[in-house]
Scaffold this motif. Structure first.
Motif, PDB file in Angstrom:
ATOM      1  N   ALA A 333       0.828  -1.220   0.000  1.00  0.00           N
ATOM      2  CA  ALA A 333       0.000   0.000   0.000  1.00  0.00           C
ATOM      3  C   ALA A 333       0.861   1.269   0.000  1.00  0.00           C
ATOM      4  O   ALA A 333       0.346   2.367  -0.217  1.00  0.00           O
ATOM      5  CB  ALA A 333      -0.934  -0.010   1.206  1.00  0.00           C
ATOM      6  N   ILE A 334       2.170   1.141   0.234  1.00  0.00           N
ATOM      7  CA  ILE A 334       3.070   2.309   0.136  1.00  0.00           C
ATOM      8  C   ILE A 334       3.077   2.831  -1.300  1.00  0.00           C
ATOM      9  O   ILE A 334       3.279   4.015  -1.544  1.00  0.00           O
ATOM     10  CB  ILE A 334       4.502   1.915   0.598  1.00  0.00           C
ATOM     11  N   GLY A 335       2.836   1.934  -2.240  1.00  0.00           N
ATOM     12  CA  GLY A 335       2.786   2.370  -3.644  1.00  0.00           C
ATOM     13  C   GLY A 335       4.164   2.446  -4.267  1.00  0.00           C
ATOM     14  O   GLY A 335       5.062   1.659  -3.917  1.00  0.00           O
ATOM     15  N   LYS A 336       4.368   3.445  -5.134  1.00  0.00           N
ATOM     16  CA  LYS A 336       5.559   3.433  -5.996  1.00  0.00           C
ATOM     17  C   LYS A 336       6.868   3.516  -5.210  1.00  0.00           C
ATOM     18  O   LYS A 336       7.887   3.001  -5.672  1.00  0.00           O
ATOM     19  CB  LYS A 336       5.476   4.542  -7.047  1.00  0.00           C
ATOM     20  N   ASN A 337       6.868   4.152  -4.032  1.00  0.00           N
ATOM     21  CA  ASN A 337       8.121   4.254  -3.274  1.00  0.00           C
ATOM     22  C   ASN A 337       8.626   2.888  -2.796  1.00  0.00           C
ATOM     23  O   ASN A 337       9.797   2.732  -2.449  1.00  0.00           O
ATOM     24  CB  ASN A 337       7.961   5.194  -2.072  1.00  0.00           C
ATOM     25  N   PHE A 338       7.739   1.898  -2.745  1.00  0.00           N
ATOM     26  CA  PHE A 338       8.155   0.525  -2.449  1.00  0.00           C
ATOM     27  C   PHE A 338       8.180  -0.317  -3.732  1.00  0.00           C
ATOM     28  O   PHE A 338       9.142  -1.043  -3.991  1.00  0.00           O
ATOM     29  CB  PHE A 338       7.193  -0.102  -1.437  1.00  0.00           C
ATOM     30  N   LEU A 339       7.119  -0.176  -4.548  1.00  0.00           N
ATOM     31  CA  LEU A 339       6.945  -1.092  -5.686  1.00  0.00           C
ATOM     32  C   LEU A 339       7.980  -0.875  -6.788  1.00  0.00           C
ATOM     33  O   LEU A 339       8.448  -1.838  -7.403  1.00  0.00           O
ATOM     34  CB  LEU A 339       5.527  -0.956  -6.246  1.00  0.00           C
ATOM     35  N   GLU A 340       8.350   0.391  -7.035  1.00  0.00           N
ATOM     36  CA  GLU A 340       9.311   0.642  -8.125  1.00  0.00           C
ATOM     37  C   GLU A 340      10.698   0.062  -7.798  1.00  0.00           C
ATOM     38  O   GLU A 340      11.262  -0.684  -8.606  1.00  0.00           O
ATOM     39  CB  GLU A 340       9.379   2.137  -8.449  1.00  0.00           C
ATOM     40  N   PRO A 341      11.278   0.365  -6.600  1.00  0.00           N
ATOM     41  CA  PRO A 341      12.579  -0.273  -6.304  1.00  0.00           C
ATOM     42  C   PRO A 341      12.469  -1.788  -6.177  1.00  0.00           C
ATOM     43  O   PRO A 341      13.414  -2.510  -6.492  1.00  0.00           O
ATOM     44  CB  PRO A 341      13.012   0.376  -4.985  1.00  0.00           C
ATOM     45  N   LEU A 342      11.274  -2.280  -5.758  1.00  0.00           N
ATOM     46  CA  LEU A 342      11.089  -3.733  -5.646  1.00  0.00           C
ATOM     47  C   LEU A 342      11.154  -4.379  -7.024  1.00  0.00           C
ATOM     48  O   LEU A 342      11.871  -5.371  -7.225  1.00  0.00           O
ATOM     49  CB  LEU A 342       9.731  -4.025  -4.989  1.00  0.00           C
ATOM     50  N   GLU A 343      10.428  -3.819  -7.987  1.00  0.00           N
ATOM     51  CA  GLU A 343      10.411  -4.415  -9.325  1.00  0.00           C
ATOM     52  C   GLU A 343      11.793  -4.289  -9.981  1.00  0.00           C
ATOM     53  O   GLU A 343      12.269  -5.215 -10.639  1.00  0.00           O
ATOM     54  CB  GLU A 343       9.333  -3.770 -10.210  1.00  0.00           C
ATOM     55  N   ARG A 344      12.450  -3.128  -9.763  1.00  0.00           N
ATOM     56  CA  ARG A 344      13.804  -2.947 -10.321  1.00  0.00           C
ATOM     57  C   ARG A 344      14.749  -4.016  -9.779  1.00  0.00           C
ATOM     58  O   ARG A 344      15.504  -4.645 -10.505  1.00  0.00           O
ATOM     59  CB  ARG A 344      14.331  -1.560  -9.920  1.00  0.00           C
ATOM     60  N   SER A 345      14.670  -4.224  -8.464  1.00  0.00           N
ATOM     61  CA  SER A 345      15.560  -5.200  -7.826  1.00  0.00           C
ATOM     62  C   SER A 345      15.233  -6.625  -8.289  1.00  0.00           C
ATOM     63  O   SER A 345      16.135  -7.420  -8.560  1.00  0.00           O
ATOM     64  CB  SER A 345      15.418  -5.068  -6.301  1.00  0.00           C
ATOM     65  N   LEU A 346      13.932  -6.929  -8.389  1.00  0.00           N
ATOM     66  CA  LEU A 346      13.513  -8.248  -8.890  1.00  0.00           C
ATOM     67  C   LEU A 346      14.127  -8.503 -10.261  1.00  0.00           C
ATOM     68  O   LEU A 346      14.713  -9.551 -10.512  1.00  0.00           O
ATOM     69  CB  LEU A 346      11.985  -8.314  -8.976  1.00  0.00           C
ATOM     70  N   ARG A 347      14.002  -7.511 -11.157  1.00  0.00           N
ATOM     71  CA  ARG A 347      14.485  -7.723 -12.531  1.00  0.00           C
ATOM     72  C   ARG A 347      16.015  -7.760 -12.582  1.00  0.00           C
ATOM     73  O   ARG A 347      16.600  -8.360 -13.463  1.00  0.00           O
ATOM     74  CB  ARG A 347      13.903  -6.664 -13.463  1.00  0.00           C
ATOM     75  N   ARG A 348      16.673  -7.133 -11.594  1.00  0.00           N
ATOM     76  CA  ARG A 348      18.144  -7.180 -11.556  1.00  0.00           C
ATOM     77  C   ARG A 348      18.628  -8.565 -11.113  1.00  0.00           C
ATOM     78  O   ARG A 348      19.586  -9.102 -11.648  1.00  0.00           O
ATOM     79  CB  ARG A 348      18.675  -6.125 -10.583  1.00  0.00           C
ATOM     80  N   TYR A 349      17.943  -9.166 -10.133  1.00  0.00           N
ATOM     81  CA  TYR A 349      18.437 -10.422  -9.559  1.00  0.00           C
ATOM     82  C   TYR A 349      17.888 -11.672 -10.238  1.00  0.00           C
ATOM     83  O   TYR A 349      18.460 -12.751 -10.102  1.00  0.00           O
ATOM     84  CB  TYR A 349      18.129 -10.471  -8.056  1.00  0.00           C
ATOM     85  N   MET A 350      16.740 -11.535 -10.932  1.00  0.00           N
ATOM     86  CA  MET A 350      16.180 -12.690 -11.629  1.00  0.00           C
ATOM     87  C   MET A 350      16.968 -12.931 -12.910  1.00  0.00           C
ATOM     88  O   MET A 350      17.533 -11.997 -13.480  1.00  0.00           O
ATOM     89  CB  MET A 350      14.704 -12.381 -11.953  1.00  0.00           C
ATOM     90  N   LEU A 351      17.001 -14.163 -13.374  1.00  0.00           N
ATOM     91  CA  LEU A 351      17.631 -14.450 -14.666  1.00  0.00           C
ATOM     92  C   LEU A 351      17.088 -13.462 -15.707  1.00  0.00           C
ATOM     93  O   LEU A 351      15.870 -13.350 -15.864  1.00  0.00           O
ATOM     94  CB  LEU A 351      17.278 -15.884 -15.097  1.00  0.00           C
ATOM     95  N   PRO A 352      17.967 -12.707 -16.402  1.00  0.00           N
ATOM     96  CA  PRO A 352      17.464 -11.725 -17.369  1.00  0.00           C
ATOM     97  C   PRO A 352      16.502 -12.373 -18.375  1.00  0.00           C
ATOM     98  O   PRO A 352      16.768 -13.462 -18.890  1.00  0.00           O
ATOM     99  CB  PRO A 352      18.738 -11.214 -18.042  1.00  0.00           C
TER     100      PRO A 352
END
Ligand SMILES: [Zn+2]
Length: 396
Positions: A333-352
């Motif tokens: 529910a924090i919204g973009k201040n949590f979700l944007e760095p979360l998605e960025r980090s997910l895509r960085r650590y997951m197999l490209p």
């Protein structure tokens, strides 16, 4: 009523498969039911004719002559059965009763002391369910089932494996405690798995057969859904994402390991950090509000947490390559201040992912519908609608 009970519970009869398909979806067309159950279109049509004659299945728009059109939306007759969901929470119990079209008929919250016993819980649930059933004009034994959600991993037969939230409940046999007080089938599951079922039934994962739910709240949990079913693992503790070890030398966790994900991300850890920094108590709701506003201390804390959470999700994504991640829990529910760095980090650590190949699906990322506590109690109702996690068939 007798008949729908029998059909609902019969795993072998094609009519039972259709009834359970309608119970899970709330409403569906004949074509959708054929796809969901694997039954041929003509078989579905014949069975639906019989079920409609018995008033077990009705047209959703209330008309009586539209049946047979492939696009006609059908549901179970809401008067034919009711299901209850029970959330055993911290210092409170919540009980919801729904009909077969997924409409909430009764929703009651009862406050108890934080250290309530299993016997207190079972007596309270019995009393409240009796009163709620009287209010909606049925008797408790007419319920098609009661689902119980608890904040702890559960074995398949309903034993609490361990519990941070209700420590005195570790080892408790839910079937033994509740079956002697309730006169209907019982189901039980941990709250994150219930959250996934709620999203499949009412929320962001309707129609999704495969997805991963990650829940970031006071604690961290999750669920893996494969072919429309929640994966439970060999002993019921699958998808305890909060205990992915990120740092073997990190802080000790209650599970016995060190450096677990939840030790970097869980809301109760983040509010403790915030309290130490600002020198006054902070609730989870205040934390969420201030992080959403971007207040400096909170923003840094949530960005660091999102980085670690995305690292954990990246591990899950690399292993499972799921089509969809559903992000649940109050931190979402924090919204973009949590979700944007979360998605960025997910895509960085997951197999490209092969994002440049047109037409090839890559994992999607959505926010859950239920970000408060509603997911758990509604998921408990869905345990019955979807016939998941049965621990007792009849009174012991
Ligand atoms: Zn741990």
């Amino acid at each position: 009523m007798q008949e729908i009970n029998k059909l609902f519970l019969d795993e072998d009869l094609p009519a039972g498969r259709l009834v359970r398909g309608l119970a899970a979806s709330g409403a569906a067309t004949a074509a959708q039911l054929s796809k969901a159950t694997g039954l041929g279109r003509s078989t579905v049509s014949t069975i639906l004719g019989d079920l409609r004659e018995a008033r077990i299945v009705i047209d959703v728009d209330g008309r009586t002559n539209g049946f047979g059109r492939p696009s006609q939306l059908l549901s179970l007759n809401p008067d034919m059965g009711r299901c209850a969901g029970v959330l055993l929470g911290l210092g409170e119990i919540r009980i919801v009763i729904c009909d077969m079209t997924h409409t909430v008929l009764s929703d009651v919250q009862i406050h108890l002391s934080r250290d309530y016993t299993p016997q207190d819980a079972a007596d309270t649930v019995r009393r409240s369910l009796d009163a709620q059933c009287r209010t909606i004009g049925i008797s408790q034994e007419k319920l098609l089932g009661v689902g119980i959600a608890i904040s702890a991993p559960l074995s398949f037969d309903g034993k609490v494996l361990n519990s941070d939230v209700l420590p005195s409940w570790a080892g408790v046999d839910i079937a033994e405690i509740f079956a002697s007080r309730l006169d209907c089938p019982l189901h039980a599951e941990n709250e994150s798995h219930c959250g996934a079922l709620a999203e499949m039934t009412w929320g962001a994962a309707i129609g999704e057969a495969d997805f991963v739910l990650c829940k970031f709240d006071l604690g961290v949990g999750g669920a893996i859904v494969r072919d429309n079913a929640v994966v439970r693992g060999v002993n019921g503790s699958a998808a305890e994402f909060g205990h992915i070890v990120l740092d073997p030398q990190g802080p000790h966790c209650r599970c016995g390991n060190r450096g677990c994900l939840k030790g970097h991300v869980a809301g109760d850890y983040l509010i403790r950090l915030a309290q130490d920094i600002i020198g006054e108590p902070v609730t989870i709701d205040q934390f969420v509000e201030r992080a959403a506003e971007g207040q400096m201390v909170y923003r840094r804390l949530i960005e660091d947490a999102a980085e670690k959470a995305g690292w954990g999700m990246g591990i899950i994504g690399t292993i499972l390559n799921p089509p969809l991640f559903v992000i649940a829990g109050k931190l979402a529910a924090i919204g973009k201040n949590f979700l944007e760095p979360l998605e960025r980090s997910l895509r960085r650590y997951m197999l490209p992912q092969p994002e440049n190949v047109s037409g090839l699906p890559i994992p999607r990322f959505v926010v859950a519908r239920f970000l408060g506590n509603d997911d758990t109690v509604m998921g408990a109702v869905a345990l019955v609608l979807r016939q998941h996690g049965k621990i007792a068939s009849r009174p012991m």
